[in-house]
Design a protein around this motif. Structure first.
Motif, PDB file in Angstrom:
ATOM      1  N   TRP B  68      14.275   2.381  -0.902  1.00 59.74           N
ATOM      2  CA  TRP B  68      12.847   2.066  -0.748  1.00 59.74           C
ATOM      3  C   TRP B  68      12.072   3.326  -0.351  1.00 59.74           C
ATOM      4  CZ3 TRP B  68       8.724   1.844   2.588  1.00 59.74           C
ATOM      5  CH2 TRP B  68       7.741   0.893   2.325  1.00 59.74           C
ATOM      6  N   THR B  85      -4.439   9.445   7.568  1.00 61.80           N
ATOM      7  CA  THR B  85      -4.984   8.479   8.517  1.00 61.80           C
ATOM      8  C   THR B  85      -4.826   8.920   9.961  1.00 61.80           C
ATOM      9  OG1 THR B  85      -4.230   6.862   6.929  1.00 61.80           O
ATOM     10  CG2 THR B  85      -4.957   6.025   9.051  1.00 61.80           C
ATOM     11  N   ALA B  87      -5.411  10.775  12.854  1.00 64.85           N
ATOM     12  CA  ALA B  87      -6.461  11.735  13.180  1.00 64.85           C
ATOM     13  C   ALA B  87      -5.979  12.992  13.901  1.00 64.85           C
ATOM     14  CB  ALA B  87      -7.547  11.041  13.987  1.00 64.85           C
ATOM     15  N   PHE B 106       2.066   5.772   8.212  1.00 69.23           N
ATOM     16  CA  PHE B 106       0.713   5.301   8.493  1.00 69.23           C
ATOM     17  C   PHE B 106      -0.006   4.688   7.304  1.00 69.23           C
ATOM     18  CE2 PHE B 106       1.322   8.551  11.800  1.00 69.23           C
ATOM     19  CZ  PHE B 106       1.111   7.750  12.901  1.00 69.23           C
ATOM     20  N   ASP B 107       0.361   5.078   6.091  1.00 72.98           N
ATOM     21  CA  ASP B 107      -0.436   4.656   4.951  1.00 72.98           C
ATOM     22  C   ASP B 107       0.289   3.733   3.987  1.00 72.98           C
ATOM     23  OD1 ASP B 107      -2.923   6.222   5.432  1.00 72.98           O
ATOM     24  OD2 ASP B 107      -1.482   7.857   5.415  1.00 72.98           O
ATOM     25  N   VAL B 108       1.583   3.585   4.152  1.00 76.05           N
ATOM     26  CA  VAL B 108       2.307   2.673   3.267  1.00 76.05           C
ATOM     27  C   VAL B 108       2.529   1.373   4.019  1.00 76.05           C
ATOM     28  CG1 VAL B 108       4.401   2.311   1.945  1.00 76.05           C
ATOM     29  CG2 VAL B 108       3.452   4.604   2.130  1.00 76.05           C
ATOM     30  N   ARG B 109       2.172   0.282   3.383  1.00 74.25           N
ATOM     31  CA  ARG B 109       2.294  -1.021   4.050  1.00 74.25           C
ATOM     32  C   ARG B 109       3.760  -1.322   4.352  1.00 74.25           C
ATOM     33  NH1 ARG B 109      -1.071  -6.116   3.768  1.00 74.25           N
ATOM     34  NH2 ARG B 109      -2.716  -4.843   2.868  1.00 74.25           N
ATOM     35  N   GLY B 110       4.071  -1.516   5.626  1.00 73.74           N
ATOM     36  CA  GLY B 110       5.457  -1.793   6.014  1.00 73.74           C
ATOM     37  C   GLY B 110       6.333  -0.551   6.026  1.00 73.74           C
ATOM     38  N   LEU B 112       6.458   2.054   8.048  1.00 76.77           N
ATOM     39  CA  LEU B 112       7.018   2.413   9.343  1.00 76.77           C
ATOM     40  C   LEU B 112       8.218   1.524   9.660  1.00 76.77           C
ATOM     41  CD1 LEU B 112       6.833   4.182  11.778  1.00 76.77           C
ATOM     42  CD2 LEU B 112       5.237   2.572  12.800  1.00 76.77           C
ATOM     43  N   LEU B 113       8.090   0.253   9.330  1.00 73.34           N
ATOM     44  CA  LEU B 113       9.201  -0.674   9.577  1.00 73.34           C
ATOM     45  C   LEU B 113      10.449  -0.202   8.842  1.00 73.34           C
ATOM     46  CD1 LEU B 113      10.402  -3.367  10.572  1.00 73.34           C
ATOM     47  CD2 LEU B 113       9.575  -4.391   8.460  1.00 73.34           C
ATOM     48  N   GLN B 116      11.877   3.101  10.297  1.00 74.88           N
ATOM     49  CA  GLN B 116      12.584   2.929  11.574  1.00 74.88           C
ATOM     50  C   GLN B 116      13.851   2.098  11.407  1.00 74.88           C
ATOM     51  OE1 GLN B 116       9.259   3.610  14.898  1.00 74.88           O
ATOM     52  NE2 GLN B 116       9.395   1.495  14.247  1.00 74.88           N
TER      53      GLN B 116
END
Ligand code: HEM
Ligand code: FES
Lengths: 372, 562
Positions: B68, B85, B87, B106-110, B112-113, B116
């Motif tokens: 992914w 995003t 700052a 920060f910019d891809v949906r999910g 960070l999940l 991690q």
């Protein structure tokens, strides 16, 4: 026309006789015999052929009994929960920014964007874990507990001898043991072929001795000492006892790993106990000394300067260097002093280098003492 | 054939749709036989056999989450100015690799999940391999014929660590760049060829422009492919050799007692798979790991203090920290201490680990095949050697974080270093000695219980006035009241409730619902009327089912393909 018409071209030809050599259970148990057995009997029969005997089956609660109902309810509940969490995941994942607040991390970060990832993780995790618990409970409460035993076989002597005979027979008919010249040539061919493949690795190889990259840095005579933002430094810019990181005034100088230098202004007490190594009397300028920032142990930027003890500490493996004693290592795994950069001041009053470091900076390597 | 001419449905032909479909498939693929053999395969039922599976399942999580991530990650060291995003980093120069990792966070949906989750799964992967390895070691599962799998296992562990290191470096943040710098110094320290290796790996002087791209292809293709191949081989050999098992009633060197693959073991294993995936997901969402945006992009002149590599690299770092500043210099040629601390020490450790089965075989002259596991106490020398190695590892590992410990507990760093140096030499022998004593003590206790029976806690006064404790013998006794059971390598019951003399007291959540002693007493009252439950066991002591002979004596030549 039937496909078993063996007179047609492309068919196997001859009668459709099963081979003679491999018997097997089909000879022992005809379809009628198997049809007469119930499912459990068939299961156990097959298992026997695989060397497995079912020793004991502990039945579960009888169907329809209160215990059975309770167990079924329990397992169902976990799967239902799993489905629920999965749906909730989809709602949060897709709904955010649509009918739920946006998940996007903005400067005034909202509670929702801070909650988004934890929520997704918790829902996804709970869904999966619920399936797992459901399955484990299924085994524990709804499946009969079966204890089975399977035989372990040692290697078969028959197999070894017959396989060996086939292998050796093949080798023998190839005649290689006899045809010495052919065998020898094949051996050489193998080596040559291997060398050909290996030689392709040559594309990776870089010569570390061309132009002495390991013994030199961008520093050269007359190069100004620049701060990270590109501004030059003059004596008096720094208070006594402080340290500034400076870089050579060349393009990309502040990105060269071997260019970083610590410009240190000593305090009067430090000056009085300063021991200058022989041959470096003119390396400093007034109360300023400049040392390479690259740790001689494994190359980390040494950066913690403890004024009171005059020690510079490397955070990576805690080597400590004494700035009043030629930056010699006084503790930890480093073995060589930090190289000193000879400095002076140019016509405009800014710090400049008087040349490159007299020795290689950074970690030790094999031929470092023999560089030209 | 004759039957072909008989009209109407043939005997034994399927009538259901599923049955017909299955016959159609088997007509073409002839899989019924191998499939039945697979479904019937027996797996031992012990929790410690699940450790290898946890490794396998976290590897699956890694493959999926990693794939992914590849769709969003950009393995380029090209300098870009961040304009995303987050700052605090806007306008800062960084590599495209670091920028794309920020974007995933920060910019891809999910994103960070998944990022991690991938990291947590990596930690779990290496951890479960290590624990799995310890179980294999301490129970003697590596003995002949399983040396090959042990060796593959050690290779898997080393590759898993390298894979983790490569992955951890990909974001090109300040922390991982620092790690890479140390790594480069390790290459550089190799005698004779060090500088060549270093220039070859980095395509020039550190950091160069190629290293992230190279680590990327190693991380997503080369090492995973090798891991996958080795895991497949590992499991193939496992299936071929069948599992080991702990000794116990009915278990011999020539059988495996447990559950068949289908349905029991398959359901349990799938359950565990989901729990492992769920755990990784929950950790990935709830527990922050490697927040690269707080560290900033890599800059060779900066360093983060007090930061730590992933746990499984810590011991290498510890070795580099505590190794004394001894540099060999001869005729201008240097061998720096990094070489010994970061390459020599781990090399020695993994070399010894890999060769251990051979060493033990040579030293004990035990060349027989073993399928029954040993209890650690019964092999005190091996167990103590293991404890010694674990202690040395832990000292190195603690030393890898000694600055954090010094900071937390307000100790001097130098004291921590000296603790590491002295501890590395002194603690392992102490661990050896202590473990040896404990093993011998436990062994002795086992023999005692077998001879004299279980302590019942009942004190009786003899007519002579002497007090004795009543012992419950485990089996028949001789004229002196001494038990005649020989020790068979299985765990010996030490409490009455373990022989069915008493059930376990029901433990409450906050306080016991029943007092153990009360349960014990009641059981003793009941026990007087109980016959030995041993008699009703289905297994005879020979390990064969009491009725019926060897299952394989079914009469047919066995297909050896299983
Ligand atoms: C990618 C990492 C690994 C995976 C996916 C893996 C998977 C497994 C699985 C599922 C089993 C069967 C269950 C069990 O006996 O625990 C197993 C058995 C075994 N593993 Fe591993 N393992 C890995 C690493 C290792 C390591 C690091 C070692 C040792 C150095 C090792 C040595 C063995 C041996 C000798 C067996 C057979 C032991 C027996 O039958 O009891 N494996 N492995
Ligand atoms: S890099 Fe500085 S002590 Fe190791």
């Amino acid at each position: 026309m039937s496909t078993t018409d063996h007179s047609r071209p492309g068919s196997a030809g001859g009668a459709d006789e099963p081979g003679q050599l491999h018997g097997g259970p089909d000879d022992d148990y005809g379809p009628e015999q198997l049809a007469a057995m119930d499912r459990t009997e068939l299961d156990r029969l097959g298992a026997r052929y695989d060397g497995v005997e079912v020793l004991h089956v502990e039945p579960v609660a009888p169907p329809g009994s209160p215990l059975d109902k309770r167990n079924t309810r329990q397992v169902t509940l976990w799967f239902a929960l799993a489905a629920l969490f999965a749906v909730a995941f989809v709602v949060v994942y897709a709904g955010s920014g649509w009918f739920l607040p946006s998940w996007a991390w903005s400067t005034g970060s909202s509670t929702w964007s801070a909650l988004y990832t934890p929520l997704l993780g918790a829902l996804f995790g709970l869904s999966m874990i619920s399936i797992g618990i459901g399955l484990v409970l299924y085994v524990k409460k709804l499946l009969p507990h079966e204890t089975a035993v399977q035989d372990k076989h040692d290697g078969s002597h028959f197999d070894r001898v017959t396989t060996g005979a086939t292998l050796m027979g093949g080798l023998d008919s190839s005649g290689l043991p006899r045809r010495k010249l052919l065998a020898g040539t094949l051996g050489l061919l193998g080596l040559a072929f291997g060398a050909m493949l290996l030689s392709l690795l040559g594309g990776f190889i870089k010569n570390p001795n061309k132009g002495n990259p390991l013994g030199t840095t961008p520093w050269a005579d007359g190069l100004r000492l620049l701060r990270d933002d590109g501004t030059p430094v003059r004596p008096g810019d720094q208070v006594a006892g402080s340290l500034a990181t400076v870089f050579p005034a060349v393009p990309g100088g502040n990105k060269a790993y071997d260019g970083a230098v610590m410009l240190i202004r000593l305090r009067p007490e430090q000056l009085s106990e300063l021991r200058i190594p022989a041959g470096r009397e003119d390396f400093g300028y007034g109360d300023y000394v400049a040392y390479s920032k690259v740790c001689t142990h494994a190359g980390c930027p040494v950066s913690l300067y403890e004024q009171e003890t005059s020690r510079i500490l490397c955070p990576c493996h805690q080597s400590q260097f004494d700035v009043t004693d030629g930056a010699k290592p006084v503790f930890g795994p480093a073995t060589r002093p930090l190289p000193q950069l000879p400095i002076t001041v140019d016509d405009e009053g800014y710090f400049v280098a008087r040349g490159d470091f007299p020795e290689p900076v950074g970690p030790s390597f094999w031929n470092m003492g023999r560089l030209g | 054939m004759a039957t072909n001419t008989v009209p109407g449905p043939r005997v034994g032909q399927p009538t259901s749709l599923a049955g017909k479909a299955a016959f159609e498939v088997d007509d073409r693929l002839i899989v019924a036989g191998p499939l039945r053999r697979t479904l019937n395969k027996v797996f031992p039922d012990h929790w410690s056999f699940l450790l290898g599976e946890i490794a396998l399942y976290s590897f699956i999580v890694l493959l999926l989450s990693g794939t992914w991530l590849t769709f969003f990650y950009d393995a380029s060291m090209k300098e870009v100015i961040y304009d995303g995003t987050y700052a605090p980093l806007r306008g800062i120069e960084m590599s495209a690799a670091y920028e794309s990792t920020l974007n995933i966070s920060f910019d891809v949906r999910g994103g960070l999940l998944i990022r991690q989750m991938h990291h947590w799964a990596a930690l779990l992967f290496v951890a479960s391999i290590v624990v799995h390895l310890l179980r294999i070691f301490f129970t003697g599962a590596f003995r002949r014929p399983r040396e090959t799998n042990w060796f593959i296992g050690v290779t898997l562990l080393v590759l898993a660590m390298l894979e983790g290191f490569a992955g951890y470096t990909l974001p090109d943040d300040l922390l991982s760049g620092g790690g890479l710098r140390i790594f480069s110094a390790v290459f550089l320290s190799i005698p004779v060829i060090g500088t060549w290796v270093y220039f070859t790996v980095f395509g020039g002087d550190f950091p160069g422009e190629v290293i992230i791209g190279r680590l990327y292809i190693l991380h997503v293709l080369i090492i995973p492919a090798i891991l996958l191949g080795l895991i497949a081989l590992h499991l193939l050999i496992l299936v071929k050799q069948k599992h080991t098992q702990f000794p116990g009633a009915g278990r011999t060197e020539h059988n495996v007692v447990g559950n068949r693959l289908f349905p029991t073991f398959a359901a349990k294993a799938t359950g565990l798979l989901f729990i492992v995936v769920g755990l990784c997901a929950a950790l990935g969402g709830l527990v922050q790991i490697n927040p690269i945006w707080l560290l900033g992009p890599y800059n060779p002149a900066q360093v983060t203090a007090g930061s730590q590599p992933d746990w499984y690299i810590g011991f290498v770092d510890g070795g580099a920290r505590i190794f004394p500043p001894w540099e060999i210099v001869l005729w201008g040629y240097h061998i720096p201490p990094v070489f010994w601390g970061a390459l020599g020490l781990p090399g020695l450790m993994f070399g010894a680990l890999a060769l251990y089965p051979v060493l033990e075989r040579v030293l004990t002259k035990d060349t027989a095949s073993h399928h029954l596991l040993q209890r650690p106490r019964d092999v005190p020398v091996r167990t103590s050697l293991g404890a010694m190695a674990v202690t040395a590892y832990v000292v190195l590992w603690i030393s890898g974080g000694n600055d954090l410990i010094a900071d937390k507990f307000d100790l001097s760093l130098n004291a921590m270093i000296w603790f590491g140096r002295i501890g590395f030499l002194v603690l392992p022998p102490i661990a050896y000695w202590a473990t040896y004593r404990i093993c011998i003590g436990l062994e002795r206790h086992d023999r005692e219980v077998l001879e004299h029976g279980i302590e019942t806690g009942v004190i009786r006064r003899l007519p002579s006035g002497e007090f004795i404790e009543v012992h419950q013998p485990l089996g028949p006794v001789d004229a002196h009241g001494h038990g005649q059971l020989a020790y068979g390598g299985a765990s010996v019951p030490k409490k009455m409730n373990q022989v069915g003399g008493a059930r376990r007291a029901i433990r409450g959540f906050f306080k016991p619902i029943e007092e153990p002693a009360e349960v014990q007493r009641q059981a003793e009252i009941e026990a007087r009327g109980l016959e030995s439950e041993q008699a009703s066991r289905e297994l005879s002591s020979s390990g064969r089912p009491s009725e019926g002979g060897r299952p394989s004596e079914g009469g047919r030549p066995q297909d050896p393909r299983d």
